[in-house]
Design a protein around this motif. Structure first.
Motif, PDB file in Angstrom:
ATOM      1  N   SER A  43      91.812 -31.434-108.655  1.00  0.00           N
ATOM      2  CA  SER A  43      91.180 -32.259-109.683  1.00  0.00           C
ATOM      3  C   SER A  43      90.611 -33.548-109.101  1.00  0.00           C
ATOM      4  CB  SER A  43      92.194 -32.577-110.793  1.00  0.00           C
ATOM      5  OG  SER A  43      92.614 -31.385-111.409  1.00  0.00           O
ATOM      6  N   THR A  44      91.318 -34.142-108.153  1.00  0.00           N
ATOM      7  CA  THR A  44      90.835 -35.374-107.524  1.00  0.00           C
ATOM      8  C   THR A  44      89.568 -35.110-106.725  1.00  0.00           C
ATOM      9  OG1 THR A  44      93.045 -36.336-107.468  1.00  0.00           O
ATOM     10  CG2 THR A  44      91.436 -37.232-105.914  1.00  0.00           C
ATOM     11  N   ILE A  45      89.536 -34.018-105.974  1.00  0.00           N
ATOM     12  CA  ILE A  45      88.327 -33.651-105.228  1.00  0.00           C
ATOM     13  C   ILE A  45      87.172 -33.439-106.210  1.00  0.00           C
ATOM     14  CG2 ILE A  45      87.235 -31.856-103.791  1.00  0.00           C
ATOM     15  CD1 ILE A  45      89.119 -33.599-102.179  1.00  0.00           C
ATOM     16  N   GLY A  46      87.424 -32.727-107.317  1.00  0.00           N
ATOM     17  CA  GLY A  46      86.395 -32.518-108.334  1.00  0.00           C
ATOM     18  C   GLY A  46      85.902 -33.832-108.918  1.00  0.00           C
ATOM     19  N   PHE A  47      86.829 -34.747-109.207  1.00  0.00           N
ATOM     20  CA  PHE A  47      86.468 -36.058-109.759  1.00  0.00           C
ATOM     21  C   PHE A  47      85.583 -36.818-108.771  1.00  0.00           C
ATOM     22  CE2 PHE A  47      87.253 -40.599-110.370  1.00  0.00           C
ATOM     23  CZ  PHE A  47      87.017 -40.736-111.732  1.00  0.00           C
ATOM     24  N   GLY A  54      78.330 -43.302-107.886  1.00  0.00           N
ATOM     25  CA  GLY A  54      78.878 -44.659-107.921  1.00  0.00           C
ATOM     26  C   GLY A  54      80.083 -44.772-107.004  1.00  0.00           C
ATOM     27  N   ASP A  55      80.566 -45.987-106.854  1.00  0.00           N
ATOM     28  CA  ASP A  55      81.756 -46.207-106.044  1.00  0.00           C
ATOM     29  C   ASP A  55      82.991 -45.838-106.853  1.00  0.00           C
ATOM     30  OD1 ASP A  55      80.159 -47.125-104.008  1.00  0.00           O
ATOM     31  OD2 ASP A  55      80.549 -49.238-104.402  1.00  0.00           O
ATOM     32  N   VAL A  56      83.934 -45.161-106.204  1.00  0.00           N
ATOM     33  CA  VAL A  56      85.197 -44.779-106.831  1.00  0.00           C
ATOM     34  C   VAL A  56      86.324 -45.396-106.020  1.00  0.00           C
ATOM     35  CG1 VAL A  56      86.718 -42.864-107.459  1.00  0.00           C
ATOM     36  CG2 VAL A  56      84.238 -42.591-107.663  1.00  0.00           C
ATOM     37  N   SER A  63      93.436 -44.455-113.482  1.00  0.00           N
ATOM     38  CA  SER A  63      93.035 -44.594-114.877  1.00  0.00           C
ATOM     39  C   SER A  63      92.608 -43.248-115.476  1.00  0.00           C
ATOM     40  CB  SER A  63      91.885 -45.598-114.967  1.00  0.00           C
ATOM     41  OG  SER A  63      91.399 -45.670-116.264  1.00  0.00           O
ATOM     42  N   PHE A  64      91.770 -42.504-114.776  1.00  0.00           N
ATOM     43  CA  PHE A  64      91.253 -41.247-115.307  1.00  0.00           C
ATOM     44  C   PHE A  64      92.354 -40.221-115.519  1.00  0.00           C
ATOM     45  CE2 PHE A  64      89.314 -37.044-115.037  1.00  0.00           C
ATOM     46  CZ  PHE A  64      88.303 -37.165-115.977  1.00  0.00           C
ATOM     47  N   PHE A  65      93.239 -40.069-114.527  1.00  0.00           N
ATOM     48  CA  PHE A  65      94.286 -39.051-114.597  1.00  0.00           C
ATOM     49  C   PHE A  65      95.593 -39.573-115.183  1.00  0.00           C
ATOM     50  CE2 PHE A  65      91.502 -37.299-111.251  1.00  0.00           C
ATOM     51  CZ  PHE A  65      91.249 -36.071-111.817  1.00  0.00           C
ATOM     52  N   LYS A  97      89.168 -50.565-101.145  1.00  0.00           N
ATOM     53  CA  LYS A  97      88.629 -49.450-100.360  1.00  0.00           C
ATOM     54  C   LYS A  97      88.045 -48.424-101.341  1.00  0.00           C
ATOM     55  CE  LYS A  97      91.060 -50.337 -96.312  1.00  0.00           C
ATOM     56  NZ  LYS A  97      90.989 -51.775 -96.392  1.00  0.00           N
ATOM     57  N   LYS A  98      86.780 -48.056-101.122  1.00  0.00           N
ATOM     58  CA  LYS A  98      86.218 -47.007-101.973  1.00  0.00           C
ATOM     59  C   LYS A  98      86.581 -45.656-101.381  1.00  0.00           C
ATOM     60  CE  LYS A  98      81.533 -47.020-100.105  1.00  0.00           C
ATOM     61  NZ  LYS A  98      80.111 -47.164-100.416  1.00  0.00           N
ATOM     62  N   LEU A  99      86.657 -44.663-102.247  1.00  0.00           N
ATOM     63  CA  LEU A  99      87.034 -43.315-101.842  1.00  0.00           C
ATOM     64  C   LEU A  99      85.776 -42.473-101.684  1.00  0.00           C
ATOM     65  CD1 LEU A  99      89.945 -42.897-104.387  1.00  0.00           C
ATOM     66  CD2 LEU A  99      90.100 -43.604-101.993  1.00  0.00           C
ATOM     67  N   VAL A 100      85.663 -41.835-100.537  1.00  0.00           N
ATOM     68  CA  VAL A 100      84.471 -41.051-100.226  1.00  0.00           C
ATOM     69  C   VAL A 100      84.908 -39.693 -99.687  1.00  0.00           C
ATOM     70  CG1 VAL A 100      82.394 -40.983 -98.790  1.00  0.00           C
ATOM     71  CG2 VAL A 100      83.238 -43.172 -99.628  1.00  0.00           C
ATOM     72  N   LEU A 101      84.246 -38.650-100.161  1.00  0.00           N
ATOM     73  CA  LEU A 101      84.500 -37.315 -99.609  1.00  0.00           C
ATOM     74  C   LEU A 101      83.939 -37.252 -98.194  1.00  0.00           C
ATOM     75  CD1 LEU A 101      83.525 -35.079-102.671  1.00  0.00           C
ATOM     76  CD2 LEU A 101      85.821 -35.381-101.738  1.00  0.00           C
ATOM     77  N   THR A 102      84.696 -36.671 -97.281  1.00  0.00           N
ATOM     78  CA  THR A 102      84.205 -36.452 -95.919  1.00  0.00           C
ATOM     79  C   THR A 102      83.272 -35.234 -95.937  1.00  0.00           C
ATOM     80  OG1 THR A 102      86.031 -34.950 -95.417  1.00  0.00           O
ATOM     81  CG2 THR A 102      86.368 -37.312 -94.915  1.00  0.00           C
TER      82      THR A 102
END
Length: 150
Positions: A43-47, A54-56, A63-65, A97-102
């Motif tokens: 779910s986190t990867i999907g989010f 935008g920045d996550v 908050s979302f989960f 720190k923003k979260l970014v998919l590798t």
């Protein structure tokens, strides 16, 4: 059956559904996803995939989960160790720190979304489109009720 009429039945039923979804991820074929991914990680990867415009930040996941900071931090540590996300510093706040998919995280996003869609399809099979809309609205209301209590 007397259990169905008990006031605690719905919450027990939801707990059973969550457990079944978790077990479904554990029974996925080895090539479907990186090994050992939980429903929360999927779910986190999907989010993150759907939030790429935008920045996550960690607080957005919390908050979302509706999860505690320590839970999300541990989950993000695991996803980072698996090479699926990075925590990238931002210029305007050294603590943030923003979260970014590798690249690997982006690569498996398609698989993750497919698995989530399959799980959703299993979950709503046999429901009409109207029932699916009603279910979605009821789940949203339940979420809002629970959010009000904290």
């Amino acid at each position: 059956m007397e259990t169905l009429n008990h006031r605690a039945y719905q919450v027990t039923q939801l707990a059973c559904i969550v457990n079944q979804l978790h077990r479904m991820t554990m029974r996925m074929p080895p090539d479907a996803l990186p090994s050992g991914m939980t429903i929360s990680q999927l779910s986190t990867i999907g989010f993150l995939y759907f939030s790429q415009q935008g920045d996550v930040y960690q607080k957005d996941i919390e908050s979302f989960f509706k999860l505690r900071r320590s839970t999300v931090s541990s989950q993000l540590d695991t996803l980072e160790k698996k090479g699926l996300i990075q925590r990238v510093p931002v210029s305007h706040d050294a603590r943030l720190k923003k979260l970014v998919l590798t690249e690997e995280g982006l690569r498996i996003s398609g698989q993750v979304l497919l698995v989530l869609e399959q799980m959703n399809d299993f979950m709503i099979q046999g429901l009409s489109q109207e029932e699916t809309v009603v279910l979605t609205n009821l789940l949203r209301k339940i979420e809002q009720n629970l959010s009000r209590i904290g």
